[in-house]
Structures are given as structure tokens and as C-alpha cells.
Scaffold this motif. Sequence first.
Motif, PDB file in Angstrom:
ATOM      1  N   LYS A  25       0.964  -1.572  -0.211  1.00 18.19           N
ATOM      2  CA  LYS A  25       0.032   0.222  -0.217  1.00 18.19           C
ATOM      3  C   LYS A  25       0.898   1.415   0.051  1.00 18.19           C
ATOM      4  CE  LYS A  25      -3.713  -2.284   1.995  1.00 18.19           C
ATOM      5  NZ  LYS A  25      -5.364  -1.883   2.818  1.00 18.19           N
ATOM      6  N   LYS A  26       1.956   1.106   0.893  1.00 18.55           N
ATOM      7  CA  LYS A  26       3.262   2.270   0.463  1.00 18.55           C
ATOM      8  C   LYS A  26       3.593   2.274  -0.481  1.00 18.55           C
ATOM      9  CE  LYS A  26       6.127   4.228   4.103  1.00 18.55           C
ATOM     10  NZ  LYS A  26       7.464   3.685   4.773  1.00 18.55           N
ATOM     11  N   LEU A  27       4.177   1.897  -1.350  1.00 14.47           N
ATOM     12  CA  LEU A  27       4.222   1.606  -3.350  1.00 14.47           C
ATOM     13  C   LEU A  27       3.679   2.360  -3.946  1.00 14.47           C
ATOM     14  CD1 LEU A  27       6.927  -1.300  -2.655  1.00 14.47           C
ATOM     15  CD2 LEU A  27       7.163   1.032  -2.323  1.00 14.47           C
ATOM     16  N   LYS A  28       2.369   1.811  -3.607  1.00 11.94           N
ATOM     17  CA  LYS A  28       1.024   2.496  -3.927  1.00 11.94           C
ATOM     18  C   LYS A  28       1.156   3.619  -3.863  1.00 11.94           C
ATOM     19  CE  LYS A  28      -3.612   0.718  -5.956  1.00 11.94           C
ATOM     20  NZ  LYS A  28      -3.928  -0.395  -6.410  1.00 11.94           N
ATOM     21  N   LYS A  29       0.705   4.424  -3.274  1.00 14.31           N
ATOM     22  CA  LYS A  29       1.252   5.547  -2.029  1.00 14.31           C
ATOM     23  C   LYS A  29       2.015   6.155  -3.617  1.00 14.31           C
ATOM     24  CE  LYS A  29       0.150   8.227   1.564  1.00 14.31           C
ATOM     25  NZ  LYS A  29      -0.461   8.744   2.564  1.00 14.31           N
ATOM     26  N   ILE A  30       3.263   5.747  -3.278  1.00 12.66           N
ATOM     27  CA  ILE A  30       3.955   6.471  -3.358  1.00 12.66           C
ATOM     28  C   ILE A  30       4.088   6.139  -4.944  1.00 12.66           C
ATOM     29  CG2 ILE A  30       6.900   6.335  -4.322  1.00 12.66           C
ATOM     30  CD1 ILE A  30       7.087   5.445  -0.895  1.00 12.66           C
ATOM     31  N   GLU A  31       3.777   5.605  -5.873  1.00 10.14           N
ATOM     32  CA  GLU A  31       3.924   5.918  -7.032  1.00 10.14           C
ATOM     33  C   GLU A  31       2.308   6.289  -7.771  1.00 10.14           C
ATOM     34  OE1 GLU A  31       5.175   4.184  -9.347  1.00 10.14           O
ATOM     35  OE2 GLU A  31       7.150   3.828  -8.383  1.00 10.14           O
ATOM     36  N   ASN A  32       1.798   6.331  -6.934  1.00  9.61           N
ATOM     37  CA  ASN A  32       0.413   7.465  -7.369  1.00  9.61           C
ATOM     38  C   ASN A  32       0.797   9.364  -7.511  1.00  9.61           C
ATOM     39  OD1 ASN A  32      -2.034   5.876  -7.761  1.00  9.61           O
ATOM     40  ND2 ASN A  32      -2.632   5.225  -5.467  1.00  9.61           N
ATOM     41  N   LEU A  33       1.386   9.697  -5.965  1.00 12.45           N
ATOM     42  CA  LEU A  33       2.079  10.680  -5.528  1.00 12.45           C
ATOM     43  C   LEU A  33       3.272  11.167  -6.867  1.00 12.45           C
ATOM     44  CD1 LEU A  33       3.322  11.048  -1.868  1.00 12.45           C
ATOM     45  CD2 LEU A  33       1.665  12.327  -3.582  1.00 12.45           C
ATOM     46  N   LYS A  34       4.313  10.114  -7.798  1.00 15.05           N
ATOM     47  CA  LYS A  34       4.549  10.779  -8.440  1.00 15.05           C
ATOM     48  C   LYS A  34       4.225  10.777  -9.871  1.00 15.05           C
ATOM     49  CE  LYS A  34       8.953   7.085  -8.998  1.00 15.05           C
ATOM     50  NZ  LYS A  34       9.382   6.671  -9.156  1.00 15.05           N
ATOM     51  N   ASN A  35       2.826   9.874  -9.625  1.00 16.59           N
ATOM     52  CA  ASN A  35       1.522   9.838 -11.290  1.00 16.59           C
ATOM     53  C   ASN A  35       1.200  11.724 -11.329  1.00 16.59           C
ATOM     54  OD1 ASN A  35       2.806   7.530 -12.232  1.00 16.59           O
ATOM     55  ND2 ASN A  35       1.269   6.340 -11.588  1.00 16.59           N
ATOM     56  N   GLN A  36       1.847  12.065  -9.981  1.00 17.69           N
ATOM     57  CA  GLN A  36       0.517  13.158 -10.004  1.00 17.69           C
ATOM     58  C   GLN A  36       1.113  13.963 -10.618  1.00 17.69           C
ATOM     59  OE1 GLN A  36      -0.830  13.442  -6.185  1.00 17.69           O
ATOM     60  NE2 GLN A  36      -2.848  11.973  -6.636  1.00 17.69           N
ATOM     61  N   GLN A  38       3.938  13.599 -12.284  1.00 17.69           N
ATOM     62  CA  GLN A  38       4.827  13.505 -13.608  1.00 17.69           C
ATOM     63  C   GLN A  38       6.468  13.223 -12.667  1.00 17.69           C
ATOM     64  OE1 GLN A  38       3.493  16.440 -16.784  1.00 17.69           O
ATOM     65  NE2 GLN A  38       1.288  15.122 -16.771  1.00 17.69           N
ATOM     66  N   ALA A  39       6.234  12.564 -12.036  1.00 15.39           N
ATOM     67  CA  ALA A  39       8.066  12.278 -11.325  1.00 15.39           C
ATOM     68  C   ALA A  39       8.359  11.195 -11.837  1.00 15.39           C
ATOM     69  CB  ALA A  39       7.742  12.685  -9.756  1.00 15.39           C
ATOM     70  N   SER A  40      10.339  10.870 -12.032  1.00 18.41           N
ATOM     71  CA  SER A  40      11.089  10.161 -12.158  1.00 18.41           C
ATOM     72  C   SER A  40      11.069   9.304 -10.510  1.00 18.41           C
ATOM     73  CB  SER A  40      11.688   9.636 -13.392  1.00 18.41           C
ATOM     74  OG  SER A  40      12.498  10.998 -13.033  1.00 18.41           O
ATOM     75  N   LEU A  41      11.771  10.295  -9.890  1.00 21.04           N
ATOM     76  CA  LEU A  41      11.682  10.183  -8.737  1.00 21.04           C
ATOM     77  C   LEU A  41      11.086  11.274  -7.683  1.00 21.04           C
ATOM     78  CD1 LEU A  41      15.595  10.723  -9.322  1.00 21.04           C
ATOM     79  CD2 LEU A  41      14.073   8.470  -8.759  1.00 21.04           C
ATOM     80  N   PHE A  42      11.050  10.292  -6.423  1.00 19.84           N
ATOM     81  CA  PHE A  42      10.370  10.980  -4.520  1.00 19.84           C
ATOM     82  C   PHE A  42      11.509  10.455  -4.105  1.00 19.84           C
ATOM     83  CE2 PHE A  42       7.792   9.807  -1.696  1.00 19.84           C
ATOM     84  CZ  PHE A  42       6.646  10.753  -0.940  1.00 19.84           C
ATOM     85  N   MET A  43      11.395  11.184  -3.139  1.00 21.92           N
ATOM     86  CA  MET A  43      11.878  10.671  -1.155  1.00 21.92           C
ATOM     87  C   MET A  43      10.810  12.175  -0.852  1.00 21.92           C
ATOM     88  SD  MET A  43      16.044  11.808  -1.512  1.00 21.92           S
ATOM     89  CE  MET A  43      15.695  10.609  -0.228  1.00 21.92           C
ATOM     90  N   ALA A  44      10.968  12.124   1.058  1.00 22.32           N
ATOM     91  CA  ALA A  44      10.623  12.713   2.016  1.00 22.32           C
ATOM     92  C   ALA A  44      11.741  12.603   2.724  1.00 22.32           C
ATOM     93  CB  ALA A  44       9.587  11.890   2.235  1.00 22.32           C
ATOM     94  N   LEU A  45      12.110  13.386   2.981  1.00 19.26           N
ATOM     95  CA  LEU A  45      12.867  14.408   3.174  1.00 19.26           C
ATOM     96  C   LEU A  45      13.029  15.002   5.036  1.00 19.26           C
ATOM     97  CD1 LEU A  45      16.047  13.783   1.224  1.00 19.26           C
ATOM     98  CD2 LEU A  45      15.398  12.199   2.717  1.00 19.26           C
ATOM     99  N   ASN A  46      13.811  15.432   6.312  1.00 16.00           N
ATOM    100  CA  ASN A  46      13.227  16.777   6.518  1.00 16.00           C
ATOM    101  C   ASN A  46      13.981  17.630   6.212  1.00 16.00           C
ATOM    102  OD1 ASN A  46      11.593  15.606   8.325  1.00 16.00           O
ATOM    103  ND2 ASN A  46      13.311  15.076  10.125  1.00 16.00           N
ATOM    104  N   HIS A  47      13.346  18.823   6.012  1.00 18.96           N
ATOM    105  CA  HIS A  47      13.949  20.116   4.855  1.00 18.96           C
ATOM    106  C   HIS A  47      15.449  20.464   5.903  1.00 18.96           C
ATOM    107  CE1 HIS A  47      14.416  25.208   4.935  1.00 18.96           C
ATOM    108  NE2 HIS A  47      14.477  24.263   3.855  1.00 18.96           N
ATOM    109  N   PHE A  48      16.619  21.169   5.838  1.00 19.25           N
ATOM    110  CA  PHE A  48      17.533  21.257   6.712  1.00 19.25           C
ATOM    111  C   PHE A  48      18.100  23.291   6.614  1.00 19.25           C
ATOM    112  CE2 PHE A  48      22.662  22.658   7.623  1.00 19.25           C
ATOM    113  CZ  PHE A  48      21.971  22.863   9.012  1.00 19.25           C
ATOM    114  N   ASN A  49      17.446  23.654   5.131  1.00 23.51           N
ATOM    115  CA  ASN A  49      17.885  24.618   5.027  1.00 23.51           C
ATOM    116  C   ASN A  49      17.731  25.458   3.550  1.00 23.51           C
ATOM    117  OD1 ASN A  49      18.869  27.744   5.214  1.00 23.51           O
ATOM    118  ND2 ASN A  49      21.566  27.353   5.372  1.00 23.51           N
ATOM    119  N   GLY A  50      17.306  26.288   3.436  1.00 20.33           N
ATOM    120  CA  GLY A  50      17.143  27.056   2.112  1.00 20.33           C
ATOM    121  C   GLY A  50      15.875  27.469   1.151  1.00 20.33           C
ATOM    122  N   LEU A  51      15.160  27.098   1.793  1.00 22.32           N
ATOM    123  CA  LEU A  51      13.309  26.733   1.384  1.00 22.32           C
ATOM    124  C   LEU A  51      12.658  27.884   2.509  1.00 22.32           C
ATOM    125  CD1 LEU A  51      11.879  23.301   0.335  1.00 22.32           C
ATOM    126  CD2 LEU A  51      12.994  25.392  -0.995  1.00 22.32           C
TER     127      LEU A  51
END
Length: 180
Positions: A25-36, A38-51
Motif C-alpha cells: 500500500k505504501k509503494l502504491k501511494k508513492i507511485e500515485n504521488l509520482k504519477n500526479q 509526473q515525476a521520475s523520482l520521489f523521496m521525503a526528507l526533513n528540510h534543513f536550509n534553503g526554503l
Amino acid sequence: MEPLLGIIGLILLIGICACIDSHNKKLKKIENLKNQHQASLFMALNHFNGLSIAENTLTQIFSCPNEYEFWANNTSFKLEKNKVTDISITSNIDIQKSYSSSVGGTIGGAVLFGPLGAMIGGRTKEKTSRIINNYLIFSYLDNNEIKYIAFHCSSVFIANKFIKEFKKNNQNTTSTTINL
């Protein structure tokens, strides 16, 4: 005894199936996010600096065809790929020292060798721990100024996919001169 083993085996089998289902289910959710996106790669990380968001805000990072998209707190930040000069992983190592004394060493030393043994057994000992922090860093040019967006990198394996994709498709092949 055999029925008990059968019940334990059935419980283990159900637990394993539940874990596999949750992972799928987690992999399917990630694939749906990538499709929405139109991304080739996805990851979720904690922001450190720059935004312009708080440090340690969980940020979804997408590699879209022409841009990198950063989603955090229902806000989208887009970075055009032709502005990106480098993507890298940088590490820093924090070395922390702590001092501790052993109550067990004090008691053992006292039992075996008296007061002198208690002093030797209970002496403070230095403990050193090394903490390695990895950061995924996007370097880019903005009005002839180099800027950075950095994230705490928990998965170097996935972050390396962003680096490999950047190096493979590096659209910024022209050299840049910045006068200091």
C-alpha cells in the motif's frame, strides 16, 4: 503442543501478510504521488536550509521532467532543472564525549580490594560517540548567485538516485563565470 505450534505459525503468517500488504500500500501511494506530479523520482526528507519553511519540516521531493518540486505544509516550491549546478550528499560527523562512573565497578572494587579498589573501580571513564549526519544538497544559480537547498538525508540510497539522474541528464553543460 502441536496445536499451539500451529496457532503460533498461523499468527506469524498473518503478521507477515499484514506487513507485506502495508508495504505494498505504501509503494502504491508513492507511485500515485509520482504519477500526479509526473515525476521520475520521489523521496521525503526533513528540510534543513534553503526554503522559506521551518527546519525539520517534512518535505516531499519530486524530480519532474523540467523541474524539482518540493512540497511542504501544502506549499509547492519549484526549482527549474536548468538552474541546478550540482546535487550532492555531504556528511558531517559530530563527536561527543561523555564521562561516566560505574557503580558496579565501585562496589566490586570495594569488595575485592577495599577503599583503594573502590576508588579505582569507580573512576570516571570517557565514552566517545560519533554521530554522522548526511545532507542532500541542491546547488543552483539564481541571478548569478549560487544558492543551496539542503535536506537531512536519511536514505543515501534513494538520494543517490537523484544524483545519478542529475549527472545523466545534466542540462547545464555551459560553464558559468561569477565575478567575485
